[in-house]
Motif scaffolding. Sequence first.
Motif, PDB file in Angstrom:
ATOM      1  N   SER A 143       4.622   5.557  -3.919  1.00 37.77           N
ATOM      2  CA  SER A 143       6.068   5.806  -3.921  1.00 37.77           C
ATOM      3  C   SER A 143       6.409   7.243  -4.275  1.00 37.77           C
ATOM      4  N   GLU A 144       5.619   7.848  -5.187  1.00 41.50           N
ATOM      5  CA  GLU A 144       5.906   9.218  -5.614  1.00 41.50           C
ATOM      6  C   GLU A 144       5.870  10.207  -4.450  1.00 41.50           C
ATOM      7  N   PHE A 145       5.090   9.893  -3.420  1.00 44.64           N
ATOM      8  CA  PHE A 145       5.030  10.774  -2.263  1.00 44.64           C
ATOM      9  C   PHE A 145       6.071  10.410  -1.230  1.00 44.64           C
ATOM     10  N   LEU A 146       6.647   9.226  -1.418  1.00 48.87           N
ATOM     11  CA  LEU A 146       7.582   8.712  -0.426  1.00 48.87           C
ATOM     12  C   LEU A 146       9.012   9.045  -0.818  1.00 48.87           C
ATOM     13  N   ALA A 147       9.280   8.876  -2.092  1.00 48.79           N
ATOM     14  CA  ALA A 147      10.640   9.153  -2.562  1.00 48.79           C
ATOM     15  C   ALA A 147      10.532   9.936  -3.861  1.00 48.79           C
ATOM     16  N   PHE A 172       0.838  -1.194   0.000  1.00 47.57           N
ATOM     17  CA  PHE A 172       0.000   0.000   0.000  1.00 47.57           C
ATOM     18  C   PHE A 172       0.876   1.248   0.000  1.00 47.57           C
ATOM     19  N   ILE A 173       1.901   1.227   0.837  1.00 46.55           N
ATOM     20  CA  ILE A 173       2.814   2.373   0.881  1.00 46.55           C
ATOM     21  C   ILE A 173       3.514   2.538  -0.461  1.00 46.55           C
ATOM     22  N   SER A 174       3.959   1.423  -1.026  1.00 43.46           N
ATOM     23  CA  SER A 174       4.749   1.527  -2.246  1.00 43.46           C
ATOM     24  C   SER A 174       3.909   1.998  -3.426  1.00 43.46           C
TER      25      SER A 174
END
Lengths: 365, 529
Positions: A37-41, A32-34
């Motif tokens: 990804s655009e918001f994470l990394a 779900f997090i991945s």
Amino acid sequence: MFHSYLSKRRIQNFKSNKRAFWSLIIFCFLFFISIFSEFLANERPLIIKYKDSFYFPVFSFYSETTFGGDFKTEAIYKDIEVQCLIISGGKEECWDFPEKIIKETNNITQSSDKGWIIWAPIPYSYNTINDLDGAAPSSPDYQHWLGTDDTSRDVLARIVYGFRLSVFFAILVTLISSVIGITAGAIQGYFGGWIDLSFQRLIEVWGATPSLYIIIIVAAIWQMNFWLLVFLMSLFSWTALVGVVRAEFLRARNFEYVRAARALGVSNYKIMSRHILPNAMVATLTMLPFIVTGAIGSLAALDFIGYGLPASYPSLGELTLQAKNNLQAPWLGFSAFFTFAIMLSLLVFIFEGIRDAFDPRKIFK
Amino acid sequence: MIDNVLSIRNLSISFQENLTTNTVLFDSNFDLQRGSTLSLVGESGSGKSITSLSIVSLLPLNAIIKGSIIFNKKELIGLNENELQKIRGNKISFIFQEPMTSLNPLHTIEKQIGESLTFHQKLFGKEKRNKVIELLNKVKVANPELRLKDYPHQLSGGQKQRVMIAMALANKPDLLIADEPTTSLDVTIEKEIIDLLMELKRTENMSIIFITHNLRIVRQISDTVCVMQNGKIIEKGSTKDIFQFPKTKYTQELLKASPKGFKDRISTDKTKILKLEELKVWFPIKRGFLRRIKGFIKAVNKISFELLRGETLGIVGESGSGKTSVALAILKLINSEGSIFFKNQNIRKYKKIDNLAFRKHAQIIFQDPYGSLSPKMTIEEIIGEGLDVHEKRNKQERFEMICDILVEVGLEKNMVSRYPHEFSGGQRQRIAIARALILKPTLLILDEPTSALDVSVQLQVVELLKSLQKKYSLTYIFISHDMALIRSVSDKIIVMKDGVVIEQNITKKLFSSPGSLYTRNLIHASGLK
């Protein structure tokens, strides 16, 4: 379907297998997090406030001129000058003394012109080429938690995107090959006779085709991309399911309720989908883990030997290759190893739990 | 002094699953004297088999056993696996229902019988072989010397069961537990096996626990009877007492449940519904590289008959005689040769659309109500499926029709949204009847519709079928191996053996003056004469 006693029992059984249940939760969380990804990394900031208005560089293109710069190209948010322009509200002095201006602006507490930037937790994308003080690959530090690879890209960012790519790839390949495999197996098993016989021979020939060479040949003709690779992998992994589905259909077509349905005049398609397919699902489910993990493994292997996705993709296989080529940089090897180990273990645990939950003889206490 | 081989005291068994405890046997007590036979009688799920399995602790791991089982003055509950192993197959032997699956298909007869001889008596080589031959002689297998190297698939059902008995006798057991040993056998073979068991009991001085639902056998062989219902022994006593003065209502019902008498003729118009002329179902045997046809398995060979509206034709015969193939051929579910006239039209010439119309008029009900309903569909979906194919109705109408038909077959309206596993065998068979009946068929083929059901339920289903026949003047083809049942439902009867019609006559005539030895044997073995 979820209301029936059997499904309830199966869900109950799955839940009582603690390892599988927690693996599922952890995997779902990671996946779900991945997805985001655009918001994470990301090398672009998430939100920018510049002169009273908000900008979302994650979603859209802003040229440098938007923030009072000179170039019509996209603003390079990593540059200190651009950051200075945004924070100070477009002061000319930014071109000469950006650090000083940022400091001054920050000291003024009340100002309507004052802008700010919110970065992603990992402020690099998988393809961001970073300026390093030393030589690449650089070891882990506070800026790059897992270090950088030999083209000075952030390893953590690449893993986040690579995980998503691997899982998406596996899911797509599994879906496509299940649909083809189940359809082919169903038709063979249900009709039997000549259809079955000729299909079986076709599958034997198909299964004996060396898929690696086909992929290498195709890669030599066309530029490889994600969808082409999904297509090629599906082309060769659907045969795995045919056997079990065919066997289930061969068995079930003589069941009395199937005969009863035929006596009622129900069409072949409906008999197959409504009466027999639910039986075949259990056998299919036990085969799926092999396809999923197989797809992840094949993608990595292809990337490792250089016939997979182009270098521009965030590939875990390519990370492994880099680890092999840069033995002096052990963080690359460890990162790749643990990513694969955790991802595949979680999947294996989940599917083990599912298979056990479907086993009528297994007793859970 | 009374010499009890086995005494069971306050035996309770329950199963634990997911924190819920499900008790299947409550507080049972019984004694078994040396050299006598005890029958456990009851319907499926009443706890008969569980009781017998618990004696040698062969229950699944999640079973909880309470109480006491004393065998030859020794407590069996709580014994460890090693000690149990010495008793199992040695002092207590088992015969199971299904001889097909209780023998290992990969080992010869000699090896399978010899296995326990080696294990318990330490016999080897020639000595062992002689013992095996002796045992096979005892169970009356012809030419035992030649049979030693045979594999199970080379034996018939009756012979397999004889081999099973030989295995059970190998170590001169004190107690033989026979769990429905004849249920899957044909009537004539059943009689032979029962006779054999009775003889062995006398010569070997064994005690037998005989588990069955067939009261005819119980009456014949047992000294004492325990009647079980829902995990309780509700009545026990000597066979004579139970059969003459049954105390509980349930036992009385069981005794009444065997079908009697003949069918009343329904007078209707004389429309011909079905006419078969020399129907053949031959399965080709293909051999060799080019798959050339080398011969045929003649499942059905030249059968002809005529059926009028409202009549019932009984087809009787042992398993493998081609009864079911006839049914499937009439419904065009398997290929056949010869002509089938349905309402004076040859259905062989039917195009696709006629075919669909024919499907509406001819329906089938199968033997196994557990297998004939899709486990993953609700009752509404199962019954409504035929309607969706043949008569499109709007949702409301469809629902009402389904409810009506459920009431018609003796079920309740609120059952529509439930799944088949929630119903008992008898209820499931009613659902199967509802599924066929909702299309208002003219011809209904009943392929052993009651043989998978418990005796008391059998009669209810037969009564339902009879009343439906009267109400809608349905035409039945009733397939069964049960002579008493066939006699009570059909107007005329066809006796089949190995795909050939042995005899074909009106019911009363067939029973009063059977024209062939085979028919006479069948009637005799069923205890009707």
